[in-house]
Design an enzyme around this catalytic site. Structure first.
Site: not given
Length: 378
Positions: A208, A237, A254
């Site tokens: 994360r 993000e 990601h």
């Protein structure tokens, strides 16, 4: 029965249509009007699931086709009487193979052997355990840090994070995001930790974004700290710090967990959970969904060394294919999500059938997750 599924969940339409009427919708943002008469919602990590999204809606079940659940307010779902399921471990193999692809690229570029490096793994769950097993199969030293597991007395030689920072040449993060509490991971890699890393260390974050303090990392890199950085996840993000992207060695949008197998596992896990929830339990064999791999089979002669492993790994997936596109569009609104939505099909090592004339090479490749067999040379 109306079921909403994220349009980027592979096989979701076909599978969930066995259970009811299926509508595919964008995951960010979810079209709220569609929720008014829906019974179930299947999402990915881009969708924030909470009271503001579902309060007053008839949704009875939420499934997320992801291992992580920090985008879901599980406490509120429970209070509201809404069923919930995630897909733990669905993309763990994909993330491990992303880390290997990155390390083998850096090793070739910088001329070092992974056997000479110590890898510190922070977070020893589905990803961390698999990463440890594959590294140790190659004879690479690993150090493990996982305070919750250590405190529970789980099996493993767990070290403190300070020990990993002191001794690891490579530090890779695979934790959930906890914003507070005794096991807080928000900015776990803060400025103090980053500055304490060994000169020439490699820092990897594929869990994360906010586990690593992006502002502090950019400060250290701007000041010339000798550090190689691999980031698949970013604070804020889908926005990201473009200046930080310019400084890191590998930057991707990601997608570490985005193998076809990983996505399919996520979809099938929540499908099976929902089918059980509504009393029509069904099971799906993954290999009945997946297409034939791009490469049928290849032949490997002799033992397995690092350059050969790198060629095999990059034959299946070379991380540079995802680094370059992000750099081209970084900073343009909407492009981060577009890269994820239009992601090129990517397979796992198990899709590659390798015929080896060396028994030890075949055995090692199997331990690493390849589909390898030994056929002695005649």
């Amino acid at each position: 029965m109306k079921i909403l599924v994220d349009e980027n969940m592979p096989y979701a339409r076909d599978l969930f249509s066995r259970l009811g009427e299926v509508t595919a919708v964008p995951g960010r943002p979810i079209p709220v009007a569609q929720l008014a008469d829906a019974d179930a919602l299947m999402v990915r990590s881009v969708t924030k699931v909470n009271e503001s999204l579902l309060g007053g809606k008839p949704i009875k079940f939420v499934g997320t086709a992801t291992a992580g659940t920090d985008h879901v307010d599980e406490a509120w779902l429970k209070q509201a009487g809404i069923g919930f399921s995630a897909a733990p471990g669905c993309n763990a193999i994909a993330v491990v193979e992303y880390v290997f692809s990155s390390l083998l690229m850096l090793a070739e570029r910088d001329g070092f052997s992974l056997h000479d490096r110590t890898v510190g793994i922070v977070g020893v769950g589905n990803v961390g355990r698999r990463l440890q097993a594959r590294l140790e199969a190659l004879g690479i030293t690993t150090l493990l840090c996982d305070p919750p597991r250590a405190d529970r007395g789980d099996e493993g030689d767990f070290r403190s994070l300070d020990e990993l920072v002191q001794h690891a040449d490579i530090l890779t993060f695979h934790t959930p995001l906890f914003k507070d509490g005794p096991y807080k991971t928000l900015h776990l890699a803060d400025e103090k930790l980053i500055r304490s890393l060994k000169p020439g260390a490699i820092l990897i974050n594929a869990c994360r974004g906010a586990v690593v303090d992006n502002t502090a990392l950019l400060t250290c890199l701007n000041e010339g700290q000798k550090l190689s950085v691999v980031l698949d996840v970013w604070e804020g993000e889908p926005e990201l710090n473009v200046e930080l992207l310019k400084k890191v060695d590998i930057g991707t949008p990601h997608i570490a967990g985005y193998t076809l197998e990983g996505k399919a596992r996520g979809t099938t896990q929540v499908f099976e959970a929902y089918s059980k929830f509504i009393g029509h339990e069904q099971h799906v064999a993954l290999d009945t969904l997946l297409p034939a791999p791009e490469f049928g089979r290849i032949t490997l002669h002799g033992p397995l060394d690092q350059p050969t492993l790198k060629r095999l790994v990059h034959l299946v997936y070379d991380v540079r294919r995802d680094d370059a596109p992000l750099r081209k569009v970084a900073g343009i609104p909407g492009e981060f999500d577009k890269l994820r939505k239009n992601y090129l099909e990517r397979r796992e090592w198990s899709s590659l059938y390798v015929i080896c004339d060396d028994a030890s090479a075949a055995s090692l490749l199997c331990k690493l997750g390849f589909n390898a067999v030994h056929h002695p040379a005649r």
